[in-house]
Motif scaffolding. Sequence first.
Motif, PDB file in Angstrom:
ATOM      1  N   SER A 176      44.663  32.942  46.770  1.00 20.77           N
ATOM      2  CA  SER A 176      43.640  32.211  46.155  1.00 20.77           C
ATOM      3  C   SER A 176      44.511  30.770  47.367  1.00 20.77           C
ATOM      4  O   SER A 176      42.932  29.971  47.497  1.00 20.77           O
ATOM      5  N   THR A 177      45.608  30.845  48.028  1.00 21.12           N
ATOM      6  CA  THR A 177      46.516  29.867  48.936  1.00 21.12           C
ATOM      7  C   THR A 177      45.359  29.981  50.350  1.00 21.12           C
ATOM      8  O   THR A 177      46.012  29.009  51.244  1.00 21.12           O
ATOM      9  N   ARG A 178      44.929  30.513  50.400  1.00 22.88           N
ATOM     10  CA  ARG A 178      44.337  31.299  51.785  1.00 22.88           C
ATOM     11  C   ARG A 178      42.203  31.357  51.902  1.00 22.88           C
ATOM     12  O   ARG A 178      42.515  31.195  53.359  1.00 22.88           O
ATOM     13  N   VAL A 179      42.246  31.187  51.241  1.00 23.34           N
ATOM     14  CA  VAL A 179      40.638  31.712  51.137  1.00 23.34           C
ATOM     15  C   VAL A 179      40.114  30.631  50.215  1.00 23.34           C
ATOM     16  O   VAL A 179      40.217  30.442  49.094  1.00 23.34           O
ATOM     17  N   ALA A 180      39.375  30.149  51.295  1.00 21.82           N
ATOM     18  CA  ALA A 180      38.793  28.729  50.101  1.00 21.82           C
ATOM     19  C   ALA A 180      37.657  29.549  49.500  1.00 21.82           C
ATOM     20  O   ALA A 180      36.405  29.744  50.047  1.00 21.82           O
ATOM     21  N   ALA A 181      36.980  29.104  48.300  1.00 19.65           N
ATOM     22  CA  ALA A 181      35.928  29.354  47.864  1.00 19.65           C
ATOM     23  C   ALA A 181      35.011  28.330  47.203  1.00 19.65           C
ATOM     24  O   ALA A 181      34.605  27.740  46.518  1.00 19.65           O
ATOM     25  N   GLY A 182      34.253  28.124  48.784  1.00 21.32           N
ATOM     26  CA  GLY A 182      33.046  26.656  49.169  1.00 21.32           C
ATOM     27  C   GLY A 182      34.094  26.031  49.047  1.00 21.32           C
ATOM     28  O   GLY A 182      35.336  26.187  49.609  1.00 21.32           O
ATOM     29  N   ALA A 183      34.576  24.981  47.867  1.00 21.82           N
ATOM     30  CA  ALA A 183      35.296  23.700  48.866  1.00 21.82           C
ATOM     31  C   ALA A 183      36.594  23.788  47.652  1.00 21.82           C
ATOM     32  O   ALA A 183      36.843  23.281  47.116  1.00 21.82           O
ATOM     33  N   THR A 184      36.233  24.569  46.786  1.00 20.84           N
ATOM     34  CA  THR A 184      37.030  25.282  45.215  1.00 20.84           C
ATOM     35  C   THR A 184      38.060  25.942  45.361  1.00 20.84           C
ATOM     36  O   THR A 184      37.778  27.294  46.164  1.00 20.84           O
ATOM     37  N   PRO A 185      39.416  26.290  45.233  1.00 21.99           N
ATOM     38  CA  PRO A 185      40.665  27.389  45.301  1.00 21.99           C
ATOM     39  C   PRO A 185      39.683  28.414  45.021  1.00 21.99           C
ATOM     40  O   PRO A 185      38.933  28.217  43.881  1.00 21.99           O
ATOM     41  N   LEU A 186      40.590  29.621  45.255  1.00 23.09           N
ATOM     42  CA  LEU A 186      40.428  30.861  44.702  1.00 23.09           C
ATOM     43  C   LEU A 186      40.661  30.975  43.703  1.00 23.09           C
ATOM     44  O   LEU A 186      41.681  30.769  43.758  1.00 23.09           O
ATOM     45  N   GLU A 187      39.676  30.957  42.408  1.00 21.70           N
ATOM     46  CA  GLU A 187      40.797  31.645  40.963  1.00 21.70           C
ATOM     47  C   GLU A 187      41.711  32.940  41.199  1.00 21.70           C
ATOM     48  O   GLU A 187      41.190  34.433  41.252  1.00 21.70           O
ATOM     49  N   PRO A 188      42.767  32.629  41.234  1.00 21.09           N
ATOM     50  CA  PRO A 188      43.996  34.079  41.295  1.00 21.09           C
ATOM     51  C   PRO A 188      43.564  35.462  39.706  1.00 21.09           C
ATOM     52  O   PRO A 188      42.747  36.732  39.821  1.00 21.09           O
ATOM     53  N   ALA A 189      42.700  34.554  38.426  1.00 26.86           N
ATOM     54  CA  ALA A 189      42.283  35.493  37.610  1.00 26.86           C
ATOM     55  C   ALA A 189      40.764  36.144  37.924  1.00 26.86           C
ATOM     56  O   ALA A 189      40.504  37.508  37.029  1.00 26.86           O
ATOM     57  N   ALA A 190      39.897  35.620  38.349  1.00 24.45           N
ATOM     58  CA  ALA A 190      38.762  36.073  38.872  1.00 24.45           C
ATOM     59  C   ALA A 190      38.740  37.053  39.526  1.00 24.45           C
ATOM     60  O   ALA A 190      38.699  38.030  39.441  1.00 24.45           O
ATOM     61  N   VAL A 191      39.548  36.535  40.793  1.00 26.47           N
ATOM     62  CA  VAL A 191      40.358  38.169  41.142  1.00 26.47           C
ATOM     63  C   VAL A 191      41.003  39.678  41.372  1.00 26.47           C
ATOM     64  O   VAL A 191      40.933  40.687  40.795  1.00 26.47           O
ATOM     65  N   VAL A 192      41.621  39.392  39.961  1.00 21.06           N
ATOM     66  CA  VAL A 192      42.132  40.356  38.817  1.00 21.06           C
ATOM     67  C   VAL A 192      40.877  41.152  38.078  1.00 21.06           C
ATOM     68  O   VAL A 192      41.441  42.544  37.788  1.00 21.06           O
ATOM     69  N   SER A 193      40.709  40.213  37.331  1.00 23.79           N
ATOM     70  CA  SER A 193      39.455  40.553  36.597  1.00 23.79           C
ATOM     71  C   SER A 193      38.265  41.678  37.487  1.00 23.79           C
ATOM     72  O   SER A 193      37.711  42.736  37.213  1.00 23.79           O
ATOM     73  N   ALA A 194      37.901  41.239  38.542  1.00 24.43           N
ATOM     74  CA  ALA A 194      37.255  42.279  39.893  1.00 24.43           C
ATOM     75  C   ALA A 194      37.768  42.851  40.334  1.00 24.43           C
ATOM     76  O   ALA A 194      36.978  44.413  39.915  1.00 24.43           O
ATOM     77  N   VAL A 195      39.181  43.458  40.360  1.00 23.64           N
ATOM     78  CA  VAL A 195      39.735  44.727  41.010  1.00 23.64           C
ATOM     79  C   VAL A 195      39.427  45.454  39.509  1.00 23.64           C
ATOM     80  O   VAL A 195      39.896  46.702  39.379  1.00 23.64           O
ATOM     81  N   GLN A 196      39.801  44.916  38.039  1.00 24.15           N
ATOM     82  CA  GLN A 196      39.628  45.446  36.722  1.00 24.15           C
ATOM     83  C   GLN A 196      38.443  46.695  36.553  1.00 24.15           C
ATOM     84  O   GLN A 196      38.544  47.988  36.390  1.00 24.15           O
ATOM     85  N   GLU A 197      37.351  45.675  37.272  1.00 27.96           N
ATOM     86  CA  GLU A 197      36.286  45.447  37.162  1.00 27.96           C
ATOM     87  C   GLU A 197      35.835  46.625  38.454  1.00 27.96           C
ATOM     88  O   GLU A 197      35.233  47.825  38.127  1.00 27.96           O
ATOM     89  N   LEU A 198      35.954  46.857  38.937  1.00 28.75           N
ATOM     90  CA  LEU A 198      36.005  48.341  40.459  1.00 28.75           C
ATOM     91  C   LEU A 198      37.021  49.237  39.781  1.00 28.75           C
ATOM     92  O   LEU A 198      36.333  50.403  40.066  1.00 28.75           O
ATOM     93  N   ARG A 199      37.853  48.936  39.070  1.00 34.25           N
ATOM     94  CA  ARG A 199      38.798  50.574  38.580  1.00 34.25           C
ATOM     95  C   ARG A 199      37.483  50.776  37.889  1.00 34.25           C
ATOM     96  O   ARG A 199      37.793  52.203  37.749  1.00 34.25           O
ATOM     97  N   HIS A 200      37.582  50.358  36.744  1.00 27.88           N
ATOM     98  CA  HIS A 200      36.570  50.842  35.753  1.00 27.88           C
ATOM     99  C   HIS A 200      34.995  51.535  36.126  1.00 27.88           C
ATOM    100  O   HIS A 200      34.752  52.461  35.824  1.00 27.88           O
ATOM    101  N   ARG A 201      34.517  51.133  37.232  1.00 27.14           N
ATOM    102  CA  ARG A 201      33.177  51.690  37.758  1.00 27.14           C
ATOM    103  C   ARG A 201      33.455  53.087  38.415  1.00 27.14           C
ATOM    104  O   ARG A 201      32.883  53.849  39.081  1.00 27.14           O
ATOM    105  N   MET A 202      34.983  53.015  39.464  1.00 30.01           N
ATOM    106  CA  MET A 202      35.347  54.342  39.947  1.00 30.01           C
ATOM    107  C   MET A 202      35.814  55.682  38.669  1.00 30.01           C
ATOM    108  O   MET A 202      35.301  56.506  38.686  1.00 30.01           O
ATOM    109  N   ARG A 203      36.023  54.421  37.312  1.00 27.50           N
ATOM    110  CA  ARG A 203      36.620  56.041  36.329  1.00 27.50           C
ATOM    111  C   ARG A 203      35.137  56.510  35.908  1.00 27.50           C
ATOM    112  O   ARG A 203      35.031  57.581  35.644  1.00 27.50           O
ATOM    113  N   THR A 204      33.843  55.892  35.662  1.00 24.55           N
ATOM    114  CA  THR A 204      32.962  55.683  34.337  1.00 24.55           C
ATOM    115  C   THR A 204      32.398  56.526  36.165  1.00 24.55           C
ATOM    116  O   THR A 204      31.682  57.690  34.937  1.00 24.55           O
TER     117      THR A 204
END
Length: 165
Positions: free
Chosen positions: A131-159
């Motif tokens: 989050s401190t090294r990757v800029a999401a446009g003009a705003t910092p990357l949100e760590p919670a969004a990253v964690v949520s994305a990993v959970q979703e990818l894992r869910h899709r693999m399980r499904t």
Amino acid sequence: MTLEVGLVNEICAMGWVDRLYIAVWRGNGATEAHTFYREMKAGIARFGWGIGHLAVIEPGTPLPPPDIRKIIVQVFDEVPGAVGGVSVACEGQGFFGSAVRSVATGLMMLAKTPVPFRLSGSVVDSAEFLSTRVAAGATPLEPAAVVSAVQELRHRMRTRHAKSA
């Protein structure tokens, strides 16, 4: 921030959250390594400089052979300075965790261009680092969004795995 899911199979699940390319690995495959390479190049073309990568290595994942390691680091050498940060989250313990950390460090040392890099024992720690090294446009990357994305990818693999069983 929304997750743009790309590849999902028994080996890995990959997708973009803004400028961050996430890959959850449970195996090795040349096809998947080439997908990673193409997506990173496409991300540079799409976003320009400052993209990032999070690799999540799940417990029991076999270590990649040398040919796959070369594919993975190729993008860092072809477009020096384009990647603002890489983090590898290895959630395994003991010998497995140690082996993954050694391979990840070796991979980043293979790259001729230095990239800000962090080994981590958790997705949360990796997300905070990125989050401190990757800029999401003009705003910092949100760590919670990253964690949520990993959970979703894992869910899709399980499904996907449950449907194929």
